[in-house]
Design a protein around this motif. Structure first.
Motif, mmCIF file in Angstrom:
data_model
loop_
_atom_site.group_PDB
_atom_site.id
_atom_site.type_symbol
_atom_site.label_atom_id
_atom_site.label_comp_id
_atom_site.label_asym_id
_atom_site.label_seq_id
_atom_site.Cartn_x
_atom_site.Cartn_y
_atom_site.Cartn_z
ATOM 1 N N ILE A 86 -10.418 8.816 4.053
ATOM 2 C CA ILE A 86 -10.435 7.399 3.946
ATOM 3 C C ILE A 86 -9.507 7.187 2.584
ATOM 4 C CG2 ILE A 86 -12.540 7.349 2.361
ATOM 5 C CD1 ILE A 86 -13.482 4.730 4.134
ATOM 6 N N ASP A 87 -9.751 8.071 1.774
ATOM 7 C CA ASP A 87 -8.644 7.802 0.395
ATOM 8 C C ASP A 87 -7.257 7.800 0.899
ATOM 9 O OD1 ASP A 87 -10.889 7.671 -1.272
ATOM 10 O OD2 ASP A 87 -10.791 9.703 -1.868
ATOM 11 N N ARG A 88 -6.742 8.618 1.823
ATOM 12 C CA ARG A 88 -5.499 8.609 2.235
ATOM 13 C C ARG A 88 -5.191 7.395 3.134
ATOM 14 N NH1 ARG A 88 -6.140 14.508 3.011
ATOM 15 N NH2 ARG A 88 -6.946 14.292 4.953
ATOM 16 N N HIS A 89 -6.030 6.875 3.795
ATOM 17 C CA HIS A 89 -6.110 5.625 4.692
ATOM 18 C C HIS A 89 -5.828 4.491 3.550
ATOM 19 C CE1 HIS A 89 -6.955 2.709 7.639
ATOM 20 N NE2 HIS A 89 -7.793 2.102 6.929
ATOM 21 N N ILE A 90 -6.562 4.482 2.475
ATOM 22 C CA ILE A 90 -6.575 3.457 1.602
ATOM 23 C C ILE A 90 -5.150 3.554 0.948
ATOM 24 C CG2 ILE A 90 -7.390 2.753 -0.700
ATOM 25 C CD1 ILE A 90 -10.083 3.135 0.362
ATOM 26 N N ASP A 91 -4.636 4.722 0.562
ATOM 27 C CA ASP A 91 -3.301 4.773 -0.254
ATOM 28 C C ASP A 91 -2.198 4.536 0.810
ATOM 29 O OD1 ASP A 91 -1.767 5.927 -2.442
ATOM 30 O OD2 ASP A 91 -1.114 7.337 -1.034
ATOM 31 N N ARG A 92 -2.308 4.973 1.893
ATOM 32 C CA ARG A 92 -1.150 4.540 2.747
ATOM 33 C C ARG A 92 -1.095 3.068 2.989
ATOM 34 N NH1 ARG A 92 -3.065 9.128 6.978
ATOM 35 N NH2 ARG A 92 -1.879 10.819 6.404
ATOM 36 N N LEU A 93 -2.135 2.265 2.975
ATOM 37 C CA LEU A 93 -2.193 0.997 3.324
ATOM 38 C C LEU A 93 -1.713 0.051 1.802
ATOM 39 C CD1 LEU A 93 -5.573 -0.001 5.137
ATOM 40 C CD2 LEU A 93 -3.127 -0.156 5.985
ATOM 41 N N GLU A 94 -2.054 0.843 0.981
ATOM 42 C CA GLU A 94 -1.396 0.175 -0.475
ATOM 43 C C GLU A 94 -0.069 0.366 -0.350
ATOM 44 O OE1 GLU A 94 -3.906 2.383 -3.187
ATOM 45 O OE2 GLU A 94 -5.247 0.777 -3.538
ATOM 46 N N ARG A 95 0.551 1.375 -0.062
ATOM 47 C CA ARG A 95 1.925 1.589 -0.046
ATOM 48 C C ARG A 95 2.793 0.895 0.836
ATOM 49 N NH1 ARG A 95 3.168 7.743 0.815
ATOM 50 N NH2 ARG A 95 1.014 7.905 1.588
ATOM 51 N N LEU A 96 2.051 0.767 2.159
ATOM 52 C CA LEU A 96 2.584 -0.322 2.907
ATOM 53 C C LEU A 96 2.677 -1.706 2.607
ATOM 54 C CD1 LEU A 96 3.810 -0.922 5.802
ATOM 55 C CD2 LEU A 96 1.479 -1.149 6.542
ATOM 56 N N ARG A 97 1.733 -1.996 1.754
ATOM 57 C CA ARG A 97 1.569 -3.543 1.373
ATOM 58 C C ARG A 97 2.452 -3.558 0.373
ATOM 59 N NH1 ARG A 97 -3.453 -4.247 -2.447
ATOM 60 N NH2 ARG A 97 -2.044 -2.861 -3.502
ATOM 61 N N ASP A 98 2.730 -2.723 -0.513
ATOM 62 C CA ASP A 98 3.717 -2.500 -1.772
ATOM 63 C C ASP A 98 5.313 -2.661 -1.248
ATOM 64 O OD1 ASP A 98 1.645 -2.737 -3.565
ATOM 65 O OD2 ASP A 98 1.765 -0.480 -4.174
ATOM 66 N N ASP A 99 5.320 -1.910 -0.186
ATOM 67 C CA ASP A 99 6.709 -1.955 0.388
ATOM 68 C C ASP A 99 7.140 -3.158 1.278
ATOM 69 O OD1 ASP A 99 7.188 0.659 -0.232
ATOM 70 O OD2 ASP A 99 6.703 1.652 1.405
ATOM 71 N N LEU A 100 6.031 -3.922 1.776
ATOM 72 C CA LEU A 100 6.046 -5.213 2.453
ATOM 73 C C LEU A 100 6.495 -6.168 1.410
ATOM 74 C CD1 LEU A 100 3.349 -5.310 5.012
ATOM 75 C CD2 LEU A 100 5.720 -5.567 5.466
ATOM 76 N N ARG A 101 5.665 -6.079 0.307
ATOM 77 C CA ARG A 101 6.050 -7.280 -0.786
ATOM 78 C C ARG A 101 7.526 -6.890 -1.464
ATOM 79 N NH1 ARG A 101 -0.076 -6.870 -3.692
ATOM 80 N NH2 ARG A 101 -1.008 -8.352 -2.275
#
Length: 201
Positions: free
Chosen positions: A170-185
């Motif tokens: 779940i930590d990896r899941h959260i980290d990937r989503l944070e990176r995806l969000r940052d890349d989108l922004r």
């Protein structure tokens, strides 16, 4: 477990490209396998029949050698409205982050705006961080009392290892989503400049 309705998946796939029933089945056997496991041909045709009656899809008949001609299905404007209402509508994160609902929605990101994607990701991140805060350090002790043979010395370390694996996942899941969000922004998704590490982790 939340299971995305087959009709919605079919609408999304057909919204990208018209297809025959056979081609749709082949999609779920390969590229779309993670969306819905063990999709049967009879289920695909049954769903297509119901969707045709509802006016969500139409089809064109192409003559083929053999006993049956091929029907190529297309989404109607009404069907696309139904699909988009689900895709961009309220997202209620399932209790298990491994349920396919989020991944299915992300797969159809091309039908969404970046703002809608960011809102979806933020909802998921809030739910998973809350889960970690509430359950990561929960009391996991237990004492067998049913009277049957039970090796507590074996069960406890296995349970702790499973807890560790789940925490890491779940930590990896959260980290990937944070990176995806940052890349989108940061405009790095559309331009294709996201780091190679994001693909490898």
């Amino acid at each position: 477990m939340i299971v995305v309705k087959l009709e919605l998946l079919l609408l999304g796939v057909l919204g990208v490209q018209p297809a025959t029933g056979y081609e749709l089945k082949k999609f779920f056997d390969n590229h779309g396998r993670f969306m819905r496991s063990n999709t049967q041909m009879s289920q695909v045709y049954r769903a297509l029949g119901a969707m045709t009656e509802q006016g969500w899809v139409g089809y064109e008949v192409s003559p083929r050698p053999g006993p049956q001609d091929a029907k190529t299905y297309r989404v109607t404007p009404e069907g696309m409205t139904v699909f988009l209402d689900w895709l961009t509508g309220p997202y209620n994160p399932p209790s298990k982050y491994t349920d396919p609902d989020l991944l299915v929605r992300l797969t159809f990101a091309g039908f969404m705006t970046e703002e809608q994607l960011l809102r979806l990701i933020d909802i998921e991140l809030t739910a998973r961080r809350d889960q970690v805060a509430r359950f990561r350090d929960r009391d996991r002790t237990f004492t067998p009392s049913a009277g049957f043979p039970f090796d507590l010395g074996l069960a406890v370390p296995i349970a702790e290892r499973l807890h560790q694996w789940g925490s890491e996942d779940i930590d990896r899941h959260i980290d990937r989503l944070e990176r995806l969000r940052d890349d989108l922004r940061g405009g790095r998704v559309r331009s294709g400049t996201e780091s190679a590490a994001a693909h490898n982790n």
